[in-house]
Scaffold this active site. Structure first.
Site, PDB file in Angstrom:
ATOM      1  N   ASP A  67     -15.560   1.342  -8.004  1.00 53.84           N
ATOM      2  CA  ASP A  67     -15.284   2.326  -8.856  1.00 53.84           C
ATOM      3  C   ASP A  67     -14.078   1.054  -9.558  1.00 53.84           C
ATOM      4  OD1 ASP A  67     -13.608   3.874  -9.758  1.00 53.84           O
ATOM      5  OD2 ASP A  67     -13.181   4.400  -8.614  1.00 53.84           O
ATOM      6  N   GLY A 111      -4.682  10.549  -5.041  1.00 50.14           N
ATOM      7  CA  GLY A 111      -6.056  10.713  -5.485  1.00 50.14           C
ATOM      8  C   GLY A 111      -6.787  11.645  -4.639  1.00 50.14           C
ATOM      9  N   ALA A 112      -8.262  11.818  -5.318  1.00 48.92           N
ATOM     10  CA  ALA A 112      -9.103  12.771  -4.373  1.00 48.92           C
ATOM     11  C   ALA A 112      -9.467  12.324  -2.655  1.00 48.92           C
ATOM     12  CB  ALA A 112     -10.380  12.740  -5.590  1.00 48.92           C
TER      13      ALA A 112
HETATM   14  N1  LIG Z   1      -2.218  -2.065  -1.005  1.00 48.33           N
HETATM   15  C1  LIG Z   1      -1.037  -1.055  -2.245  1.00 48.33           C
HETATM   16  N2  LIG Z   1       0.014  -1.380  -2.444  1.00 48.33           N
HETATM   17  C2  LIG Z   1       0.306  -1.513  -3.307  1.00 48.33           C
HETATM   18  N3  LIG Z   1       0.440   0.031  -4.494  1.00 48.33           N
HETATM   19  C3  LIG Z   1      -1.056   0.790  -3.160  1.00 48.33           C
HETATM   20  C4  LIG Z   1      -2.242  -0.130  -2.744  1.00 48.33           C
HETATM   21  N4  LIG Z   1      -3.217   1.407  -2.228  1.00 48.33           N
HETATM   22  C5  LIG Z   1      -3.033   1.353  -3.174  1.00 48.33           C
HETATM   23  N5  LIG Z   1      -1.220   1.969  -3.915  1.00 48.33           N
HETATM   24  C6  LIG Z   1      -1.162   3.131  -5.312  1.00 48.33           C
HETATM   25  O1  LIG Z   1      -1.741   4.512  -5.013  1.00 48.33           O
HETATM   26  C7  LIG Z   1      -2.423   4.747  -5.955  1.00 48.33           C
HETATM   27  C8  LIG Z   1      -3.183   5.814  -4.726  1.00 48.33           C
HETATM   28  O2  LIG Z   1      -4.369   4.730  -4.375  1.00 48.33           O
HETATM   29  P1  LIG Z   1      -5.613   5.217  -4.225  1.00 48.33           P
HETATM   30  O3  LIG Z   1      -6.039   4.632  -4.043  1.00 48.33           O
HETATM   31  O4  LIG Z   1      -5.420   6.039  -2.542  1.00 48.33           O
HETATM   32  O5  LIG Z   1      -6.099   7.026  -4.275  1.00 48.33           O
HETATM   33  P2  LIG Z   1      -7.007   6.290  -6.331  1.00 48.33           P
HETATM   34  O6  LIG Z   1      -6.737   5.434  -6.837  1.00 48.33           O
HETATM   35  O7  LIG Z   1      -5.920   7.201  -7.195  1.00 48.33           O
HETATM   36  O8  LIG Z   1      -8.244   7.851  -6.269  1.00 48.33           O
HETATM   37  P3  LIG Z   1      -9.299   8.535  -5.197  1.00 48.33           P
HETATM   38  O9  LIG Z   1      -8.507   8.270  -3.785  1.00 48.33           O
HETATM   39  O10 LIG Z   1      -9.447   9.639  -5.266  1.00 48.33           O
HETATM   40  O11 LIG Z   1     -10.245   6.844  -4.906  1.00 48.33           O
HETATM   41  C9  LIG Z   1      -2.635   3.573  -6.412  1.00 48.33           C
HETATM   42  O12 LIG Z   1      -3.239   3.966  -7.851  1.00 48.33           O
HETATM   43  C10 LIG Z   1      -1.601   2.756  -6.843  1.00 48.33           C
HETATM   44  O13 LIG Z   1      -0.766   2.670  -7.280  1.00 48.33           O
END
Ligand SMILES: Nc1ncnc2c1ncn2[C@@H]1O[C@H](COP(=O)(O)OP(=O)(O)OP(=O)(O)O)[C@@H](O)[C@H]1O
Lengths: 320, 245
Positions: free
Chosen positions: A145, A36-37
Site C-alpha cells: 500500500d 484508518g479502517a
Molecule cells: N510511527 C508513526 N509515527 C508517526 N505517525 C504515525 C505513525 N504511525 C502512524 N502515524 C500517523 O497515524 C495515521 C494513521 O495511521 P495508520 O497507518 O494506522 O492508518 P491509515 O493509513 O490511516 O489507515 P489503515 O489503518 O486503513 O491502513 C497516519 O496517517 C500517520 O499520520
C-alpha cells in the site's frame, strides 16, 4: 452512524494511561495521530519517551502488522518502517483491545513537504525511497500500500520513511491492502501478486500524484490514459520514459528504476547545455531572451549541483 | 500440507427483503451447512434506511460472515476487503478449533501471549493464500439497483483479479434475484474467472419483490448439490472448512 460496520469506533481521552496485560508497560496517551479502517494511532509517552501506539479492537490486525514489523526489524540498519517496541493487550471493563508501540516518526507528510519545499525534493525523496525498497525486496517483502499518505519526511537529515505496514506482503502472495490510484490492478496494468514491479508501479504513481495533487478518476484506464495525463502536464512530461517503464512493469528491481532516475537527471543537463543549435540561434534572438536562456541554464546547473550535493550527503549518511 | 475449501455466499443488495422466508434464518441455515454469508449493502444516494441496515448486519452476523455498507463508488475495494476478512475469520475459527484440541478446552488465539499469537497467525496467513475458495455471488437486481449494476460488475471483475493472485484455487458462481419466473436466476455456474460474466448483467433489472431469503436458500442448494455425495460421507456437517483428499 458510521459507514463502516466492521469496527466499533472508540476514543481514548488524552492523558489516559493504558497498561499492557502481559508486559505491564504503561503508556500515557497524548493525542490522536490518525485513524484508518483498522485502528487508531496515538502519540503516547512511555518512560519519558515519545512513542506511537496503534490500538485496534481486532487483534488479527495487530498481530499481522507486528509480524511484519518484526520481520523488518530483523533487517538491521534499514529503517524503512518504524521500529517495533512492544506488543500487548489492554483490557478495560468488558472491552478488549490489542495494541503495539512503535517508534514515533516525527515529520511532515510527503506531499505537504514537497509543496512547501519545492519539486527539487521530489527526485531526492524518490531516490531514497527506491533504495529502501530495493533492500525491502531483497528481504522478500513487498510494501503493497505505497502512497503519499503513508510516507513521512523527517527533517535533518531529510529522509523519507514509510508508516503503515498493513499492506506489506511476502513476495509471491497476493497483495493484502492497496489504494486504487496506486494499484496496477485498478488501472488494468497487471496482477495483484506481490512482486517488486508492483511497488514500482506505485512509485511511478506517487510521482504522478506530486504533479496532480487532487489525483484524477479512471476513465478509459490502461496505459493510454496514464500516458496522456503524464504528457500533458508541465514538469511531469520529462519523466515520461521512466514512468512508462515503471507503469508497464519493465523494471524488475528498484535499483534499475533508481539508476534511470539518476542518469536521467544528468542527461537532462546535457540536453540543456548550450550546444551548437543554441549558439547558431543566438544572433537572431533578442538579447532579452538570451539572458533568460542563460539564466535558465545556470538554474539547471545549480539544481543539479544541489541534487548531487544532497545525494552525496545521503550516500555518505548511508555509509556512516 | 492440507488443502481445504472455504465456502462463501456474497450477497450484494440495497435494501430490505419483502418476500418469502426470513433471510436471517436462511443465513443461519447456511452457517450450519458450512457456508459463510457476507453482505454488502449498496447505499442509495446518501440515505440509508435503518431497517435495511439492520437486516444487512443481522444476515452477516447469523451467517458467520462480515457486512459492510458502502457508497457505490467504494464498491470495488469493499468487495475484496469483505471477502478477505471473512476468509481470515473462517480460518481463525479453524485454527482456534485446532488450538482447543491441542491446548485444552478454552484456549483461543486471543488467549495466547502476543508472541505466540504471531506464530499462529503465520499459519492463518499461509492458509489464506493457499486455501481453495468457492464464492457464490448473489446480486439483488430489483429496480433500485439498476444504475448500480455496471459498478457491481466492475467490482466483481476486480474481486477475481485480487483472489486470482493467490496460490489457492477459486471458483465463482453468479446468481441474480428476483428472477423472471422463479425467485432467483443462475447467471453463471462455477468458473475460475469472472471475466466471462455475461454482458447482459449490467442491463438486468426486474421490478417488484425482493425475495432475499428464498435467494439465499436457492444459493445454498447450489453448494450442496455439488457436495451431496461428499456430504453423506462426512458426518460432521457443521465444518466451515472442508478438508478434501
Ligand atoms: N510511527 C508513526 N509515527 C508517526 N505517525 C504515525 C505513525 N504511525 C502512524 N502515524 C500517523 O497515524 C495515521 C494513521 O495511521 P495508520 O497507518 O494506522 O492508518 P491509515 O493509513 O490511516 O489507515 P489503515 O489503518 O486503513 O491502513 C497516519 O496517517 C500517520 O499520520
Amino acid at each position: 452512524m458510521a459507514m463502516n460496520t466492521l469496527k466499533s469506533p472508540f476514543n481514548i481521552p488524552n492523558g489516559r494511561c493504558i497498561e499492557g496485560k502481559w508486559h505491564k508497560n504503561r503508556y500515557k496517551i497524548q493525542k490522536e495521530l490518525g485513524r484508518g479502517a483498522n485502528g487508531v494511532v496515538y502519540l503516547a509517552e512511555w518512560k519519558g519517551r515519545k512513542v506511537a501506539v496503534k490500538i485496534s479492537d481486532n487483534h488479527l490486525t495487530i498481530t499481522s502488522e507486528t509480524n511484519v514489523l518484526k520481520a523488518l526489524s530483523k533487517a538491521q540498519g534499514i529503517a524503512l518502517g518504524p521500529s517495533l517496541l512492544d506488543v500487548d493487550d489492554w483490557e478495560i471493563g468488558s472491552r478488549k483491545f490489542s495494541f503495539y508501540a512503535m517508534e514515533y516518526i516525527e515529520g511532515e507528510h510527503f506531499l505537504q513537504f514537497i509543496k512547501r519545499k519545492g519539486m527539487v525534493w521530489l527526485d531526492i525523496l524518490i531516490l531514497q525511497l527506491l533504495s529502501d525498497l530495493q533492500s525491502l525486496h531483497e528481504r522478500g517483502w513487498i510494501f503493497g500500500d505505497l502512497k503519499p499518505d503513508n510516507l513521512i519526511v523527517t527533517p535533518l537529515p531529510v529522509k523519507i520513511r514509510c508508516i503503515d505496514v498493513g499492506g506489506t506482503t511476502a513476495i509471491g502472495r497476493s497483495i493484502k491492502e492497496f489504494t486504487e490510484f496506486f494499484d496496477r490492478g485498478y488501472w488494468g496494468l497487471g496482477s495483484r501478486r506481490a512482486e517488486p514491479s508492483y511497488d514500482l508501479f506505485s512509485v511511478a504513481m506517487i510521482i504522478v500524484n506530486a504533479y496532480y495533487p487532487d489525483r484524477f478518476p479512471k476513465k478509459i484506464g490502461g496505459i493510454q490514459q496514464l500516458q496522456k495525463m503524464i504528457v500533458q502536464k508541465n514538469g511531469l512530461h520529462k519523466y515520461e520514459p521512466i514512468l512508462l517503464r515503471a507503469l508497464t512493469g519493465k523494471y524488475h528491481q528498484a535499483k534499475e528504476m533508481r539508476l534511470d532516475l539518476l542518469t536521467f537527471g544528468q542527461k537532462k543537463i546535457k540536453k540543456n547545455q548550450p550546444s551548437r543549435p543554441l549558439k547558431a540561434k543566438v544572433p537572431s534572438n533578442p538579447p532579452q531572451s538570451k539572458q533568460k536562456r542563460t539564466a535558465g541554464w545556470l538554474e539547471t546547473i545549480f539544481i543539479f549541483l544541489i541534487i548531487s550535493l544532497f545525494y552525496s550527503l545521503y550516500i555518505f549518511g548511508q555509509i556512516g | 500440507m492440507k488443502q481445504g475449501t472455504i465456502k462463501q455466499i456474497l450477497l450484494i443488495t440495497d435494501g430490505c427483503s419483502n418476500e418469502g422466508e426470513d433471510p436471517v434464518a436462511m443465513a443461519a441455515l447456511a452457517k450450519e451447512q458450512g457456508v459463510t454469508v457476507n453482505v454488502i449493502g449498496v447505499m442509495k444516494n446518501d440515505t440509508i434506511d435503518e431497517q435495511g441496515m439492520k437486516e444487512i448486519e443481522s444476515i452477516a452476523e447469523q451467517g458467520g460472515g462480515v457486512s459492510q455498507v458502502v457508497y457505490t463508488e467504494m464498491l470495488s475495494q469493499t468487495v475484496q476487503m469483505v471477502t478477505r476478512k471473512a476468509m481470515t475469520q473462517t480460518l481463525q475459527g479453524v485454527v482456534n478449533r485446532e488450538l482447543k484440541q491441542i491446548l485444552g478446552s478454552e484456549t483461543e488465539m486471543e488467549d495466547l501471549p502476543p508472541e505466540k499469537r504471531g506464530e499462529v497467525f503465520e499459519v492463518v496467513e499461509e492458509l489464506n493464500d493457499t486455501v481453495n475458495l468457492d464464492v457464490l455471488i448473489l446480486v439483488d437486481t430489483s429496480a433500485s439497483m439498476k444504475y448500480k449494476l455496471p459498478t457491481v460488475k466492475e467490482a466483481l471483475l476486480d474481486l477475481s483479479l485480487s483472489l486470482n493472485a493467490r496460490t489457492g484455487n477459486n471458483r465463482f458462481s453468479v446468481f441474480v434475484f428476483p428472477g423472471k419466473k422463479q425467485f432467483v436466476n443462475k447467471l453463471m455456474d462455477w468458473t475460475p474467472n469472472l471475466d466471462t460474466l455475461p454482458s447482459i448483467f449490467s442491463k438486468l433489472s426486474s421490478g417488484g419483490m425482493t425475495p432475499t431469503g428464498p435467494a439465499i436458500k436457492e444459493a445454498l442448494r447450489h453448494f450442496t448439490k455439488k457436495r451431496s455425495i461428499r456430504g453423506l460421507l462426512t458426518a460432521n456437517g457443521d465444518e466451515y472448512f472442508e478438508e478434501s483428499v
